[in-house]
Design a protein around this motif. Structure first.
Motif: not given
Length: 140
Positions: A38-48
């Motif tokens: 939940a603390k990720l950015s949208s870009t980081q969520a995509f990367q994950l």
């Protein structure tokens, strides 16, 4: 901040990859220095999600809603290809049919791509290309 859909996909991937909570948190800390998705950015969520795919997770395809089919003419298919590309690069957060139709409505005032004429479709294509350019997405 990731969308609810992205968070749901992350947790589905975690479950389908059989990651323990400890391993999952270790991945978050090592890759993003975060302890919660939940603390990720949208870009980081995509990367994950991309990382989970490299680990073998296969996301389920979006089911198409009845009547939501995109026309098969060249301009409509180009719009769809641009939309998918922008979604895959993380620029478009929601790559679903309804989100595309909402974009079409904002651009043309028409509720569906099938009611757009060639000039409307040209306007949508150019708007998507401009969006990609602003975000640094290569369409070559």
């Amino acid at each position: 901040m990731p969308s609810k859909a992205d968070l749901a996909k992350i947790h589905i991937a975690k479950k389908e990859l059989a990651l323990t909570d400890e391993v999952y948190r270790d991945i978050l800390k090592a890759r993003f220095r975060k302890d919660s998705s939940a603390k990720l950015s949208s870009t980081q969520a995509f990367q994950l999600l991309t990382y989970f795919q490299k680990l073998g997770w296969k996301p389920k395809g979006q089911t198409r809603l009845p009547g939501m089919n995109i026309p098969t003419d060249g301009q409509s298919q180009k719009i769809l290809a641009l939309w998918i590309t922008l979604h895959q690069t993380g620029v478009v957060k929601n790559g679903g049919d309804l989100a595309l139709l909402a974009f079409v409505k904002r651009m043309t005032g028409k509720d569906h791509l099938r009611w757009c004429d060639g000039q409307d479709k040209f306007k949508i294509i150019e708007a998507l290309k401009d969006w990609a350019l602003r975000e640094g997405v290569s369409l070559a």
